[in-house]
Motif scaffolding. Structure first.
Motif, PDB file in Angstrom:
ATOM      1  N   LEU A   1       0.800  -1.220   0.000  1.00  0.00           N
ATOM      2  CA  LEU A   1       0.000   0.000   0.000  1.00  0.00           C
ATOM      3  C   LEU A   1       0.832   1.270   0.000  1.00  0.00           C
ATOM      4  O   LEU A   1       0.312   2.354  -0.223  1.00  0.00           O
ATOM      5  CB  LEU A   1      -0.954   0.000   1.188  1.00  0.00           C
ATOM      6  CG  LEU A   1      -2.017  -1.091   1.120  1.00  0.00           C
ATOM      7  CD1 LEU A   1      -2.816  -1.106   2.407  1.00  0.00           C
ATOM      8  CD2 LEU A   1      -2.929  -0.878  -0.065  1.00  0.00           C
ATOM      9  N   THR A   2       2.129   1.150   0.230  1.00  0.00           N
ATOM     10  CA  THR A   2       2.986   2.327   0.155  1.00  0.00           C
ATOM     11  C   THR A   2       3.872   2.272  -1.087  1.00  0.00           C
ATOM     12  O   THR A   2       4.939   2.846  -1.129  1.00  0.00           O
ATOM     13  CB  THR A   2       3.869   2.440   1.412  1.00  0.00           C
ATOM     14  OG1 THR A   2       4.635   1.244   1.567  1.00  0.00           O
ATOM     15  CG2 THR A   2       3.020   2.656   2.642  1.00  0.00           C
TER      16      THR A   2
ATOM     17  N   ASN B   1      -2.249   4.916  -2.765  1.00  0.00           N
ATOM     18  CA  ASN B   1      -1.812   5.563  -1.528  1.00  0.00           C
ATOM     19  C   ASN B   1      -1.391   7.018  -1.699  1.00  0.00           C
ATOM     20  O   ASN B   1      -0.710   7.578  -0.848  1.00  0.00           O
ATOM     21  CB  ASN B   1      -0.643   4.775  -0.916  1.00  0.00           C
ATOM     22  CG  ASN B   1      -0.614   4.885   0.590  1.00  0.00           C
ATOM     23  OD1 ASN B   1      -1.653   4.891   1.246  1.00  0.00           O
ATOM     24  ND2 ASN B   1       0.576   4.981   1.146  1.00  0.00           N
TER      25      ASN B   1
ATOM     26  N   PHE C   1      -0.351   3.101   5.468  1.00  0.00           N
ATOM     27  CA  PHE C   1      -1.545   2.274   5.616  1.00  0.00           C
ATOM     28  C   PHE C   1      -2.220   2.573   6.959  1.00  0.00           C
ATOM     29  O   PHE C   1      -1.567   2.646   7.991  1.00  0.00           O
ATOM     30  CB  PHE C   1      -1.177   0.790   5.540  1.00  0.00           C
ATOM     31  CG  PHE C   1      -2.380  -0.107   5.702  1.00  0.00           C
ATOM     32  CD1 PHE C   1      -3.344  -0.145   4.724  1.00  0.00           C
ATOM     33  CD2 PHE C   1      -2.541  -0.877   6.836  1.00  0.00           C
ATOM     34  CE1 PHE C   1      -4.452  -0.951   4.862  1.00  0.00           C
ATOM     35  CE2 PHE C   1      -3.649  -1.688   6.989  1.00  0.00           C
ATOM     36  CZ  PHE C   1      -4.606  -1.722   5.999  1.00  0.00           C
TER      37      PHE C   1
END
Length: 415
Positions: free
Chosen positions: A20-21, A45, A66
């Motif tokens: 997610l990053t 993100n 996140f």
């Protein structure tokens, strides 16, 4: 731990953080005209500007770890986009450009006057006891031309919120939903300016109710106890506020005069529970999502170490013609956790769809994973739900998921 009026403590997954990053996409369409940008959302993100079809044009930042959430707020003229995080406020232009941080910390429950000269926000870290079990929060104002990092001027105290509702332990689907949608049901607290000396906002979270604060006199009262602000939205010019009520109508409030108009919706099988509302750019149509009983209800058959949310619903997207009062069903979707945000352009209605916890519940029920695992265990990472950008043509002629890992939808107010 996120800190805003609903302070969400989300248990993180180390494996998911790597996903997610991920770096922002490098190849996007180009912004050729000031009118190209019609939508903003968080994708991969990172805050992203998109065209009227939902196609990404530029990723302006900021980026999110996140578990972080945000509120994306366009100015009334669509010239600027503000991104309100718990730990900072960022600004970018309507035509793009890297987002820059505005001095100061304002939280996510904020709004601007129509000329954007003044920012109002709730100082959610300093609740004020009003009566047993009820708190209000300092309402502060800051001149946007003079913001230098200090605390805004105290305008008074806003709200009648149940104490103890400012914290929630959320995981999986509920955590994804909370980033932009708040809590399933009551939503998230919101403020709306009028064109006079009044400020409207969520009154009695998590219960229904619209509050009104009169600037200058510092007086606060409950303006409409039946209004459900969690689903409500303003129109393009921010002159009207529309949302459902507890007595089954859709109410439109004139933010200039304070007048109201109710639409009693007659639908075979009932109206359901209205979860989200969005206006068409020309203010003639109101789009809304209604929740109904799920096609396949979820049931957890084992006792788990942490609470697992079994909520799910079938959702229907409707279009209400505000001139003729006619209503039309545009699209339907089964067994989702919820719709955390909704926005409309001239051609499409966009929704953030959050998957239910079906995969996680099935894994527990079939003993694919041990019920004793904590929510932070990496073995549960494969069962994290996804979010989808659901795009529906305004006449219902096409329906598709056009992107994943999207949330925080905000339509740019351009007619």
């Amino acid at each position: 731990m996120m800190q805003h009026l609903i302070r969400f403590r989300v248990f993180l997954f180390a494996a998911l953080m790597l996903v997610l990053t991920a770096p922002a996409a490098q190849s996007l369409a180009q912004i050729a005209s000031p009118y190209d940008v019609r939508l903003a959302y968080v994708w991969q993100n990172t805050v992203t500007l998109a065209d009227g079809d939902g196609v990404p044009l530029e990723q302006t930042g900021p980026s999110f770890a996140f578990g972080q959430g945000a509120r994306l707020v366009w100015t009334a003229d669509g010239s600027r986009l503000y991104i309100a995080l718990d730990n900072g406020l960022y600004e970018t232009g309507g035509q793009g450009g890297p987002a820059v941080q505005v001095p100061g910390i304002f939280g996510r429950t904020l709004t601007f006057t129509h000329d954007t000269g003044v920012l109002y926000y709730l100082e959610t870290t300093a609740p004020q006891d009003e009566e047993p079990g009820i708190v209000s929060f300092p309402l502060r104002e800051a001149n946007t031309a003079l913001m230098s990092g200090g605390t805004g001027k105290l305008a008074g105290y806003f709200g009648r919120f149940a104490s103890g509702t400012t914290r929630a332990n959320l995981t999986f689907a509920a955590a994804l939903y909370a980033r932009d949608g708040g809590l399933l049901g009551p939503g998230r607290p919101t403020l709306w300016p009028s064109y006079g000396s009044n400020l409207f906002g969520t009154c009695c979270f998590p219960d229904p109710g619209l509050g009104i604060f009169t600037l200058g006199t510092e007086s606060y009262s409950v303006w409409d106890a039946t209004f459900m602000p969690g689903a409500a939205a303003t129109n393009t010019t921010q002159t009207y506020l529309a949302g459902p009520t507890t007595n089954g109508v859709i109410r439109i409030i004139d933010l200039i005069t304070g007048g109201t108009r109710d639409y009693a919706i007659q639908i075979a099988g009932g109206l359901g529970t209205i979860e989200r509302v969005a206006w068409s750019p020309d203010d003639t149509m109101l789009y809304f999502i209604s929740r109904y009983n799920p096609t396949t209800p979820l049931m957890l058959n084992v006792e788990t170490r942490f609470p697992v949310d079994t909520s799910s619903a079938d959702v229907t997207l409707y279009r209400l013609n505000l001139v003729t009062s006619t209503i039309e069903q545009l699209a339907w979707r089964a067994d989702v956790y919820g719709i955390s945000s909704l926005a409309a352009t001239n051609e499409y209605v966009f929704a953030t769809v959050v998957d239910s916890n079906a995969a996680l519940i099935n894994a527990f029920n079939t003993q694919q994973v041990a019920a004793s695992l904590p929510s932070s265990d990496a073995l549960l990472a494969p069962y994290m739900p996804q979010t989808h950008l659901w795009r529906v043509a305004v006449d219902g002629s096409s329906v598709a998921d056009v992107r994943d890992d999207v949330w925080g939808l905000a339509a740019r107010p351009i007619r």
